[in-house]
Design an enzyme around this catalytic site. Structure first.
Site, PDB file in Angstrom:
ATOM      1  N   HIS A 160      -3.370   2.055  -3.998  1.00 16.86           N
ATOM      2  CA  HIS A 160      -4.192   1.664  -2.843  1.00 16.86           C
ATOM      3  C   HIS A 160      -4.812   0.336  -3.270  1.00 16.86           C
ATOM      4  CE1 HIS A 160      -7.077   2.989   0.545  1.00 16.86           C
ATOM      5  NE2 HIS A 160      -7.505   1.785   0.177  1.00 16.86           N
ATOM      6  N   LEU A 161      -4.655  -0.684  -2.460  1.00 22.81           N
ATOM      7  CA  LEU A 161      -5.186  -2.001  -2.803  1.00 22.81           C
ATOM      8  C   LEU A 161      -6.623  -1.889  -3.272  1.00 22.81           C
ATOM      9  CD1 LEU A 161      -5.096  -5.126  -2.817  1.00 22.81           C
ATOM     10  CD2 LEU A 161      -5.738  -5.035  -0.397  1.00 22.81           C
ATOM     11  N   HIS A 162      -6.925  -2.505  -4.396  1.00 19.39           N
ATOM     12  CA  HIS A 162      -8.307  -2.543  -4.879  1.00 19.39           C
ATOM     13  C   HIS A 162      -8.558  -3.820  -5.664  1.00 19.39           C
ATOM     14  CE1 HIS A 162      -5.950  -0.171  -7.802  1.00 19.39           C
ATOM     15  NE2 HIS A 162      -6.810  -0.540  -8.749  1.00 19.39           N
ATOM     16  N   GLN A 163      -9.680  -4.433  -5.344  1.00 20.24           N
ATOM     17  CA  GLN A 163     -10.146  -5.646  -6.009  1.00 20.24           C
ATOM     18  C   GLN A 163     -11.147  -5.223  -7.079  1.00 20.24           C
ATOM     19  OE1 GLN A 163     -10.000  -9.414  -5.228  1.00 20.24           O
ATOM     20  NE2 GLN A 163     -10.743  -9.133  -7.317  1.00 20.24           N
ATOM     21  N   HIS A 164     -10.873  -5.554  -8.330  1.00 23.53           N
ATOM     22  CA  HIS A 164     -11.805  -5.275  -9.412  1.00 23.53           C
ATOM     23  C   HIS A 164     -12.844  -6.391  -9.478  1.00 23.53           C
ATOM     24  CE1 HIS A 164      -9.487  -2.140 -11.662  1.00 23.53           C
ATOM     25  NE2 HIS A 164      -8.477  -2.702 -11.014  1.00 23.53           N
TER      26      HIS A 164
END
Length: 145
Positions: free
Chosen positions: A99-103
């Site tokens: 699932h797209l995730h920006q750290h």
């Protein structure tokens, strides 16, 4: 659901079905502490719509992801006293949850994180680099037409 017909951990958080230490919730994004942080204050920003990779994110959401990430980045740095931050999006490779995730990872000078981009693969020369650039321009032109 993921492409593998398994429940998506981030969709469960978005739906309120799984616990998370949320720091921000908007109509399109939820930001919460990573359960396996590199450093305290490590936040993930995820879209409320299930997409696996950045290129699947609807174009109007991409600008909002950038703005939301900036807001979270500033807050993380202020709250943790960080010198800066590391922003990362993995697309498929090294993506632990599909699932797209920006750290948003707070960083301090000499914090011990050895973020190394390598090995490097230099071009064989200017002609080789020009050919790769031309191929990317062609792919962009195809997408933009």
């Amino acid at each position: 659901m993921t492409g593998r017909d398994q429940p998506c951990a981030f969709c469960a958080i978005v739906a309120g079905e799984a616990p998370a230490h949320e720091v921000l919730r908007t109509e399109r994004f939820v930001a919460f502490l990573d359960v396996k942080p590199l450093f305290h204050g490590h936040v993930l920003v995820v879209p409320t719509t299930h997409v696996v990779t950045f290129d699947e994110l609807p174009a109007p959401y991409a600008a909002e992801l950038a703005v939301t990430t900036q807001q979270v980045q500033r807050a993380v740095e202020r709250a943790t006293g960080a010198d800066g931050s590391l922003l990362i999006v993995n697309n498929v490779v090294s993506q632990s949850v599909p699932h797209l995730h920006q750290h948003v990872i707070p960083r301090r000078r000499r914090d011990g994180l050895r973020f190394w981009l390598g090995p490097r693969h230099p071009y064989e020369g200017a002609e080789h680099a020009a050919g790769v650039a031309a191929g990317i321009r062609e792919a962009l032109a195809a997408d933009l037409s």
